[in-house]
Design an enzyme around this catalytic site. Structure first.
Site, PDB file in Angstrom:
ATOM      1  CD  GLU A  86      38.240  44.155  38.844  1.00  0.00           C
ATOM      2  OE1 GLU A  86      37.889  43.976  40.009  1.00  0.00           O
ATOM      3  OE2 GLU A  86      37.999  45.207  38.223  1.00  0.00           O
TER       4      GLU A  86
HETATM    5  C1  ACM Z   1      41.834  46.989  40.010  1.00  0.00           C
HETATM    6  O1  ACM Z   1      41.629  47.525  41.103  1.00  0.00           O
HETATM    7  N1  ACM Z   1      40.889  46.235  39.498  1.00  0.00           N
HETATM    8  C2  ACM Z   1      43.080  47.171  39.273  1.00  0.00           C
END
Ligand code: ACM
EC number: 3.2.1.52
Length: 518
Positions: free
Chosen positions: A344
């Site tokens: 992210e």
């Molecule tokens: C994740 O669940 N952002 C690795």
């Protein structure tokens, strides 16, 4: 009158049919639950049951012998572990004897005669009415076999108090076993909520019984930095000072971390530390002003939104800081692997992000370690096949092209923080509900080519998980399914039959005090 009689007859037939169906299910259930290969999770390669039983008594000893003195010492420690697990309920104070001259009535743990094709973790348990022989190629295989042995005793063996009026028997049998994948992991996010050492140790113990062999600790995130870094102490005094909801947080000193690694290693579980970056870094940004674009420290963060924080990707001071952190983590962590996060990266420009993960990978390599990262790390042109991809959002096309080793952790199947159903009191639903059957009915090859799969991992993110009871509830029983997916071949797995094995485990989980979801 005639009609009433006819209706009565119909009713009687219907009741008889219902009773017959009920009896058939009852008998099938009894047979399935009693079958030897339904006693063990994860399911072994083969179980042959004979006639008779071995009876454990107060006179039983555990004999140990390796191919070298060093190996005998290692097996001795496994015998001590086994004794520790059997003693509270049986009350027996087993002698442990370093010898291969095994007398009748005893348990023998040995690598003598172990075969190479058993690999590091394979084992064979041969039980007769006279002896139990557990043979493996490596001591690690004995450690895995001991976990199966525990599951062959009556479920009361798992109680942590003395149980009387019970015969502690093992069925006469030959069990041969080895794993399908060598990486079978559990991840615990200790950043969103700080988890005490005691609670982590408990989870290691519980997971090891199902042959989970890696514990990935997500040590840093926006809400907390949980590992002491001596050169940068404010990471923990400021960055570790709180958690989701504003509680007091906490952190592990380096000595505590080393103690935890040792505890896990004694159970043949490897701890893999994760220092998350460049996103999910608010706790670090709150600790040191120079890490911030505007030179000002951020406020500590106690919410659960993601994707707002990032390290600077083109600042040498940031890389010097990361170098210090990776160096200290490398010094205290014996694992060959360091997880660098990388998921992210919403607040970094794409090219900056690719450059960043490439630079950090080089730092990890400089300290003799191999980096693991979440997708999309694989998309950086500076990342080669030596990097391990942890695939969570089912995006791994570039990793496949590069031939990168992968850990499959696809959120919609593996995430332990997803609710089971609408009645689950905690957890999230962004990847969907994950009932027990959904967590079991998948295979790693659904998501990656077999030859690139290192194994699987089930992550527990802790935005809503505040204590040990909640952890138990989200992890169990789903972790048993993941453990089996990692250990047992696809051909040998089947939900309709696994259901019975799970049923056998419910009583054991209850006896161990696990607050599982039923
Ligand atoms: C994740 O669940 N952002 C690795």
């Amino acid at each position: 009158m005639h009609d009433i009689l006819k209706d009565k007859k119909k009713l009687t037939v219907a009741i008889i049919i219902i009773i017959i169906i009920f009896l058939i299910f009852f008998i099938i259930n009894k047979i399935m639950v009693k079958k030897l290969d339904n006693q063990i999770v994860p399911k072994p390669v083969s179980c042959e049951e004979g006639e008779g039983k071995f009876i454990l008594t107060k006179n039983t000893s555990i004999y140990v012998k390796g191919n070298t003195e060093e190996e005998t010492e290692e097996i001795y420690k496994i015998a001590e572990f086994l004794k520790g697990k059997l003693k509270p309920s049986t009350g027996f104070d087993f002698n442990i004897i370093k010898s291969d001259k095994v007398l009748e009535g005893n348990i023998y743990l040995t690598t003598i005669g172990g075969e190479k094709d058993q690999g590091n973790e394979g084992y064979q348990i041969s039980t007769t009415s006279k002896n139990v022989n557990l043979i493996a190629y490596k001591a690690e295989g004995i450690a895995r076999g001991v976990q199966s042995l525990r599951q062959l005793f009556p479920a009361e063996i798992e109680k942590n108090y003395l149980v009387t009026n019970i015969e502690w028997t093992l069925p006469v049998s030959v069990i041969k076993d080895k794993p399908e994948y060598s990486y079978r992991g559990l991840m615990i996010d200790v950043a969103r909520h700080f988890i005490s050492l005691e609670d982590i140790k408990r989870q290691i113990d519980l997971a090891a019984e199902y042959k989970i062999n890696k514990l990935h600790l997500h040590l840093t995130d926006d809400q907390g930095w949980r590992l002491e870094i001596k050169k940068w102490p404010e990471l923990t005094t400021i960055g570790g000072s709180t958690q989701v909801g504003g509680g007091e947080g906490g952190y592990y000193t380096q000595e505590e971390f080393k103690g935890l690694v040792k505890y896990a290693a004694e159970r043949y579980v490897e701890i893999i530390p994760e220092i998350e970056m460049p996103g999910h870094t608010n706790a670090a940004l709150a600790s040191y002003d120079f890490l911030n674009e505007d030179g000002k420290s951020k406020e500590v963060y106690t919410g659960i939104d993601v994707g707002f924080s990032t390290f600077k990707c083109h600042d040498e001071k940031t890389y010097e800081f990361i170098d210090d952190v990776i160096k200290e983590v490398s010094d205290i962590s014996p694992s060959k692997y360091i997880h660098i996060g990388g998921d992210e990266p919403k607040n970094a420009l794409e090219d900056d992000y690719y450059y960043f993960v490439g630079r950090v990978n080089k730092i990890v390599e400089k300290y003799g370690k191999t980096a693991i990262g979440w997708d999309p790390c694989d998309k950086s042109s500076d990342i080669s096949k030596d990097f391990v991809l942890q695939n969570w959002s089912n995006k791994n096309i570039v990793a496949k092209d590069k031939g990168m080793k992968m850990i499959v952790s696809v959120a919609k199947k593996c995430y332990l923080d997803m609710k089971y159903d609408t009645s689950t009191p905690y957890g999230l639903i962004w990847a969907g509900y994950i009932p027990v059957d959904k967590a079991y009915k998948w295979d790693p090859t659904d998501y990656a080519p077999k030859d690139l799969i290192w194994g699987i991992e089930a992550p527990l993110w802790t935005e809503t998980i505040t204590n040990s009871k909640f952890m138990d509830y989200m992890i169990y029983p789903r972790l048993l399914g993941h453990a089996e997916i990692g250990w047992t071949t696809k051909e040998k797995r089947n939900w309709n039959e696994y259901k019975y094995r799970l049923k056998v485990q419910y009583e054991r989980m209850k006896n161990k005090g696990i607050n599982y979801y039923n």
